[in-house]
Design an enzyme around this catalytic site. Structure first.
Site: not given
Length: 228
Positions: A49, A121
């Site tokens: 992320d 992610e």
């Protein structure tokens, strides 16, 4: 640790070959499949992320050198939010290689937006750890493709759009209420109702509260559009 045939095929779709196969194995392992000897992808998701955020912030600054922070922020949010990650994940079919526990398999985990976004992610983090920042940047820019250059200044997620809709009409901000939780602790399912002070409401179900809130807001926005 060697990669399975399906993960080798996924490497080709991803466009990146791992020097440390363990990282890819970990990136596609959901918490419902973790064991003392098998790590899940939650830590990688956390890192990925941040890597995605840095790459997108850098890309947006380079694409528009005169844009203000107020212009850049909504573009950035549109590119890094879970929905965008899940869309990219679907394009390279991450769902096919996700390692899921039985409960997640039975509840359609391979198609869940939250799981796909998290896995995307995690894969980004795996590439970053395996090949460095330049490799991760190249991967992200290629996979996100025209999304990066075509994202609009007025890009908003569903919750933001619903709040702005309410404010424009002098209404209180929408509320989000958890109406049901099911599934095991390691893979919960949340049903969230988005509500306006006018009494209008819509519900959605997802594997994460944030995703369920976004989906409920999107459903309610669609209803409001039909009522025009």
């Amino acid at each position: 640790m060697k990669l399975s045939a399906e993960l080798k095929a996924f490497e080709k779709r991803l466009g990146y070959q791992f020097q440390t196969p363990r990282l890819l194995n970990e990136a596609v392992t959901h918490a419902s499949m973790s064991t003392p000897n098998r790590d899940d992808n939650q830590r990688l998701e956390f890192l990925g992320d941040r890597v995605l955020g840095l790459v997108m912030a850098e890309a947006l600054l380079n694409l528009d050198t005169k844009a203000s922070e107020g212009q850049l922020a909504p573009r950035f949010n549109a590119l890094v939010r879970k929905e965008a990650c899940a869309d990219v994940a679907r394009e390279i079919d991450i769902g096919e290689v996700l390692r899921l526990g039985r409960s997640e398999m039975l509840s359609g985990g391979r198609r869940k937006q939250a799981l796909l976004g998290d896995a995307m992610e995690a894969v980004i983090a795996a590439v970053y750890l395996d090949g460095g920042f330049d490799a991760a940047r190249a991967l992200i820019i290629r996979l996100w493709g025209s999304r990066t250059t075509s994202v609009k200044e007025d890009a908003r997620d569903a919750k933001t759009s619903l709040q702005e809709w309410a404010q424009a009409r002098g209404l209180e901000p929408p509320s989000y209420v958890l109406t049901k939780r099911s599934g095991p602790d390691h893979a919960p399912i949340f049903t969230i109702a988005a509500k306006l002070s006018t009494g209008q409401t819509a519900s959605a179900t997802a594997g994460a509260k944030r995703a369920a809130e976004q989906d409920a807001a999107a459903v309610l926005l669609a209803q409001l559009e039909q009522e025009k």
